[in-house]
Every structure is written in C-alpha cells, then in structure tokens.
Design an enzyme around this catalytic site. Sequence first.
Site, PDB file in Angstrom:
ATOM      1  N   CYS A 168       5.227   4.235  71.757  1.00  0.00           N
ATOM      2  CA  CYS A 168       5.155   3.439  72.912  1.00  0.00           C
ATOM      3  C   CYS A 168       4.074   3.651  74.390  1.00  0.00           C
ATOM      4  CB  CYS A 168       6.146   2.777  73.383  1.00  0.00           C
ATOM      5  SG  CYS A 168       7.099   2.079  72.809  1.00  0.00           S
ATOM      6  N   ASP A 212      34.417  13.358  47.889  1.00  0.00           N
ATOM      7  CA  ASP A 212      35.339  13.352  48.164  1.00  0.00           C
ATOM      8  C   ASP A 212      35.197  11.719  47.238  1.00  0.00           C
ATOM      9  OD1 ASP A 212      32.542  11.494  49.733  1.00  0.00           O
ATOM     10  OD2 ASP A 212      33.997  10.085  51.173  1.00  0.00           O
ATOM     11  N   CYS A 246       8.366   7.103  73.955  1.00  0.00           N
ATOM     12  CA  CYS A 246       8.270   7.488  72.572  1.00  0.00           C
ATOM     13  C   CYS A 246       6.542   7.416  72.473  1.00  0.00           C
ATOM     14  CB  CYS A 246       8.704   6.703  71.337  1.00  0.00           C
ATOM     15  SG  CYS A 246       7.978   5.683  70.924  1.00  0.00           S
ATOM     16  N   GLY A 302      34.097   6.612  54.761  1.00  0.00           N
ATOM     17  CA  GLY A 302      35.084   5.008  53.780  1.00  0.00           C
ATOM     18  C   GLY A 302      34.852   3.701  54.697  1.00  0.00           C
ATOM     19  N   TYR A 348      28.992   9.250  48.133  1.00  0.00           N
ATOM     20  CA  TYR A 348      29.064   7.773  48.077  1.00  0.00           C
ATOM     21  C   TYR A 348      28.375   7.457  47.964  1.00  0.00           C
ATOM     22  CZ  TYR A 348      27.635   3.644  50.757  1.00  0.00           C
ATOM     23  OH  TYR A 348      27.600   2.077  50.832  1.00  0.00           O
ATOM     24  N   HIS A 350       8.846   5.315  66.606  1.00  0.00           N
ATOM     25  CA  HIS A 350      10.010   4.492  67.667  1.00  0.00           C
ATOM     26  C   HIS A 350      11.388   4.696  67.828  1.00  0.00           C
ATOM     27  CE1 HIS A 350      10.081   1.411  70.984  1.00  0.00           C
ATOM     28  NE2 HIS A 350      11.078   1.160  69.939  1.00  0.00           N
ATOM     29  N   ASP A 400      24.985  15.323  52.618  1.00  0.00           N
ATOM     30  CA  ASP A 400      26.291  14.762  51.883  1.00  0.00           C
ATOM     31  C   ASP A 400      26.220  14.943  50.723  1.00  0.00           C
ATOM     32  OD1 ASP A 400      28.402  12.552  51.517  1.00  0.00           O
ATOM     33  OD2 ASP A 400      27.449  11.033  52.308  1.00  0.00           O
ATOM     34  N   SER A 401      27.612  15.276  50.373  1.00  0.00           N
ATOM     35  CA  SER A 401      27.893  15.727  48.676  1.00  0.00           C
ATOM     36  C   SER A 401      27.472  14.910  47.840  1.00  0.00           C
ATOM     37  CB  SER A 401      29.852  15.930  48.911  1.00  0.00           C
ATOM     38  OG  SER A 401      30.000  14.381  49.096  1.00  0.00           O
ATOM     39  N   GLY A 402      27.300  13.423  47.914  1.00  0.00           N
ATOM     40  CA  GLY A 402      27.290  12.792  46.662  1.00  0.00           C
ATOM     41  C   GLY A 402      28.377  11.826  46.258  1.00  0.00           C
ATOM     42  N   CYS A 406       9.881   1.983  77.058  1.00  0.00           N
ATOM     43  CA  CYS A 406      10.009   4.048  76.213  1.00  0.00           C
ATOM     44  C   CYS A 406       8.755   5.361  76.508  1.00  0.00           C
ATOM     45  CB  CYS A 406      10.469   3.090  74.532  1.00  0.00           C
ATOM     46  SG  CYS A 406      10.262   4.484  73.347  1.00  0.00           S
TER      47      CYS A 406
END
Lengths: 387, 387
Positions: free
Chosen positions: B319, B157, B316, B226, B107, B345, B103-105, B314
């Site tokens: 579990c 953005d 995993c 957004g 946010y 999990h 992510d670009s930063g 599950c």
Amino acid sequence: MSGSNDALPTSPMRFVAKARDPGSSARRGTLTTSRGEIETPVFMPVGTRATVTGLTPDDLLAVDAPIVLANTYHLLLRPGPEVFRRVGGIHAFMRWPRAVLTDSGGYQIFSQPAERTITEDGARFRSYVDGRIHHLTPETSIEIQTAIGSDIMMVLDECINATVDETAVRAAADRTHRWALRSLAARANPAQALFAIVQGGLVPALRRQSAQFLTDHPFDGFAIGGLAVGDTRAQREDMTAFTASLLPASAPRYLMGVGTPPDLLYAIGCGVDMFDCVLPTHLAWQGTAFTSTGRVRITRGAHGAQDEPLDARCSCSTCRTYLRSYVHHLFKCGEPLGPRLLSIHNLHYYVQLMRDARAAIDEGRYAAFAREQLARIDRHEPAAVRA
Amino acid sequence: MSGSNDALPTSPMRFVAKARDPGSSARRGTLTTSRGEIETPVFMPVGTRATVTGLTPDDLLAVDAPIVLANTYHLLLRPGPEVFRRVGGIHAFMRWPRAVLTDSGGYQIFSQPAERTITEDGARFRSYVDGRIHHLTPETSIEIQTAIGSDIMMVLDECINATVDETAVRAAADRTHRWALRSLAARANPAQALFAIVQGGLVPALRRQSAQFLTDHPFDGFAIGGLAVGDTRAQREDMTAFTASLLPASAPRYLMGVGTPPDLLYAIGCGVDMFDCVLPTHLAWQGTAFTSTGRVRITRGAHGAQDEPLDARCSCSTCRTYLRSYVHHLFKCGEPLGPRLLSIHNLHYYVQLMRDARAAIDEGRYAAFAREQLARIDRHEPAAVRA
C-alpha cells in the site's frame, strides 16, 4: 504516489563510447538518460507488461539492473495507454525509478500472425484481451510510447523470418525504413530517445543498405533486428558481427532479443552495447539456473541432497541465503518462491556477466575473458569470440 | 549457510498471561521461545511446505510475523525428515530466524481420506509424491517434528467431521487422548514445546471431558481442534467460547485453522491466544484483499481506474508503494507479482489486526474495538463479540 512523474525528463540521451578492447571490437560506454547513467555493455531485463515476472522494482535494484524493457504491443492491449497518461508514465505505474526502453510492437505483430493484416499504413489486429480491433502504425506506436513515457523508444519495424526469400526481406526492410522516418516525424517528446532498427535478414547487401539508410537520419541509437527468428547460431553471429561493423561508433548499438550468455559474449566482442532477452527469467520459471560453470536444472534429484548454495561464486541474495536443497524442494513442490529466487539469481548472473565484461574491456583483456567464460559455461556449444 | 542451527534451543517455552479485558475474556500474553518473545494474541502465517507461498523470510520479517506454521505431514513426504537432520532443522532450511510451530499431520490425514487407514497405532497412507507407504503414529510424528526442530510441536490427533454422531466423536476424542500421552512420552527434546489438542466435536460434554483429561498432563499449551470442518459459524463460535473457558489460564490457547477476521475477533474475545489460517495467503492468490473496510476483489474492472493505494489506511509495503490500478493490471495479466503483493498486504492486515487487538486489550476496550472492527469489515455477516 503522486499522479505525475517524479523526475520529468529534461535532457535527451547522451552516449559516450570510451575504452575499446585491443583484441576485439568490444567497447565500453556510458548512456546517460534523465534517470541516470547506464554503463555499457548492458543487459536489460524484460518486463513486457510493466513487470519483470515475479519481481519487484526493489528486487531489480538489488541485482542492480540499470534499465528494464517493456512492450508497447502488450501495454497497448492491457492496461492501455490511458492509465499511463493518468499516472504520468510507466515509471510511476510500476514504481521503477530507473530507465525504461519500450519495444515498438513490431516483433509481437510478426510473432502473432493470427487475425492481423499489415499494410503500408501499419498493422491491424484483433486484441487477445477483448477482441477489439487495434491499429498499430509508426505514428500510433510512438504515441503510445510517448504516453508510456519510456526513456528509449523503438521505431515500429516490419519483422519477418530471417530465412525467407530475398525479395520479401528487401520489401520488409524498405518498409521498415519508411516507417522509421514516419516514427521520427511523429516523435512528440524530445526527451525520449528514439532508436531505429536495422533489418535485412541474412543478406549482407540488404543489411548494409539498411544501416546506410537509417544512419543518415538523427536517431539516438541503432538496433540490430530480425535475428533469433529462425536463423542458426552461426548465421546470427555472422550477421551480428557484420551489422555491428556498419553502425556509427558514436551511437549505442542494441541487439534485440538475442541472449544466451554465449550470444552476449560474442556480440559484445562485435561492439554491441545493449541486450535484452527473456531467457534468464523464462528459464528461472522452468527451474534452470545460469551458474559460473554452466546451466543447472535445479529439479534434478541430486540437488535435493546438496546443502551448498546454488553457485558458491555468486553473490546474489539467493546464493547468499538459500541452500540448493531448499531451492530444489521449492521447485518440487511447485512453490512460486522457487522461480522468484532463481529469477533473482539468473538476472544477477546476467548483470554480473556484463559487469565482468566491462571490467575486461577496461583492462584490454576482453577477448581472453570471453574465451575463458565460454570454456566454462558452454563447453558443448563453443563460440569463438570475434578477435 | 552452516550445517547446524544458529541458536540451539536451551530453555523450554514460557507463557505469561498479562492484561485481561474487563468487557470480554480477551487477554494479553507473552510466549517466550528460544527464538524470541511472541506477543499474544498472535496470528501465525501458514508455511505448510517450509515456505509461506511466494514470500521470503525477509517479507515475513517486514510484516513482522513472529512465528510461522509448517506441516509435519507434508514435510514428511517432501523433502522428508533427513534434510532437516542434515542442515539442523527447518530454521536453517528455510532461513527463518523466528519461531516455527509444526502441526502434527492429524488434520491432513483426515482431509485426504484416499488410501489411508487409521488404527490405534496410527495412520498408514500412501504418499502423493512417490506412492510409497508411510506410517504416521504419535511417536513418528514427534520424531519427525524433532527432526524439523520446530519450537512448538503438536500431538497427533484424530480429526473427524465435527457433525458426525456422538459415538464416533467420542471414540476419536478418546483416541486423541491416548495419542496425546504417547506423544508426550515420545518427546525427545525438552526445548521443543508440545501442545495437546482438545477434541469432542460439537458435543459440550465431550469437549469438557477432553479438556479435563488433557489439562491434567504437562503440555505446554492447549489447542482447540476439530472446528471449521463442516460446522456452521454459530456452532464454531459456541464451541470456541465454551472450550476456551475450560482451558487453564496459565497456558496458551490455540484455535487451529480458524481464521476469517471476524472469527479471530470473536475468538480473541473468548480468551484464545494463537491462530493460524491459510485465508490471507490463499485469498491473495485469488485476488482478494482484506482491507479496513472489508474484502476487495482486485480483479473487478473498477479498480483499473483507481490510482490510489489498495487501502489508504494500511502501512504495508504494497500500500505504501503500489497503485490499485497497477495491482489490478498484474492480476488481469496473470503476473505472479500480483499475488505476491496481495499476500504481503493480507498478512500485514492480519498481523496489524492482532497488534490493534493487543493494544485494545491493554487499554481495556477490547469489546468495543471488536464491535467497531466487525461493523467495518463484515457488515453482511455480523458476529457478536463475547462480552
């Protein structure tokens, strides 16, 4: 995921002492439990609450730890013995296939003096979990350890500061002896080994009396207790050497809770077979790594610019996989993967130190090995190996 | 442990949209990066600081996560771009062999308003690490993402609260468009894909304009930004459905930071292909597990008496290996193995939910699948799947 133990113990522990180092009292041995053979000298990672902090049983198998330590006092308070009865013991509970040694809780009662009273019957104290009153006596300690299903149980002992006056030390040692016999009588499952604990503070005559009394009884092993509780390193070393020399060659000797690498190197040279210590995991959580050239504080800024492994000589998964700069980054960010990676590394270091020590004993060069190790890892705090 | 990337990217990303569900807008696709194929819809675990909290790359491979997300803003501040240039990117730094999206930063600048100013040039802010002033512009964000070496980069953005007035939303969207073109122009390594981010708050006309503007330019994918920033679930769902419908079928669609299981089930039905969210790992650290029958708070007393797996359905490693009573015990003791086991999990749950969703789309029964899942996991907060 069954409710019973996968392998119910059917045979008591056996200990065979093998090679003896010509230049020291170091010795090689094999401790056989129903959950496999343990080569000694051995280091036992501390899993107080049925978990070695942050690590899975698979992580412990990967560093090849043959046995872990858990604590009766803490497990009594949480989760309580009932769950161990339900699921068939600590091995099923924490999913650990190898051996477990449980400490009796004596040290915890000593080190948490608030709201506890100790009488001849045992200790009475208030739970830090729910405020309820508990009684820990030699008999209830064994009862809980029986429920926990450890492979090696410890007797409840009265642990005191090693430096108090001789009268108090003698009284605690005498009570420890009476409690040891009550523990022996309370033992319900013969497949669980039971070790006695030699006390006597820093008084050689009391240590000798304690060893003489306890070794007259059919314990499966003997621990050296009451050290690293206010004593100096020199006092601890002298008392370790002296007490180890009083214990029978036929039984395993366990130095409780003492454990910098120099401490271990020294005590192995005295003929001690078993060790436990929280240092490798506690220091990992604080960002300190044990390496072949001494301790490294990974949070130091310089490590952020180093793209080599933590220890190029180390074969642990952390050193085989990660860059020093990455581990540094994790610690600077407070990311829990950092302590996890260092815990693996530090336990591997201790397990490898024991492996190297065993090889050195096998080859009759332990005294030289210990000297070399000490020179590398602990230049500022040298300790002579007992020759 | 080499200083260069093991596999230098040589080809740009390809996306092939395949099966389309007859009862919804859900679709199957394959995103090909130089680090392998990613089947979509896909969930990306969040590894903000080049680590998915508490887990190793091996743990992430074990849950079969095909791609992880990292964050340019946080990595700029610590460890800084230099280490990525030195070691050859984030894959070598964190030892992760599969794809990474950064992510670009944008946010982070939005959500940490203290001591930052945003101008047409970009954002100027004070580091929480050392107090130094940093500039994050469309160009420097791409420069840092180039150093990080992510497989998919995001444009910087201007993210704002979705509920502010239309003039502010329009201004932020317009600036986001100008920044997107500057990001495109700043791209240095054609092997790193670049996604644009559609903004426009909760105003359909602005969302439409944003999508129209951005899809006229050669981005490799389009994100819906957004949302989950002050909006209600109904607003978020309406805007997701509407915006997804505006995006070209030929490019991947990524819904940023939105991520309860019901959110994902809904958005997949809208034709969204990619997701990220901190929920599975954040909730794991708080003791909440996602299960086939809804959320479980493992710290609740009742779980201490349950010796079954966390979720019997599950597969995993948590579990398959551990008892509910044991995981409960770890949390009650504050032991870090607890969050680690629940993180595995929960990520497995998300990855499996995506796998099941893909199978349902392949078989043309996604709408029914989503309804069934929602009925099981989220009875008190039902969400209609877009049919």
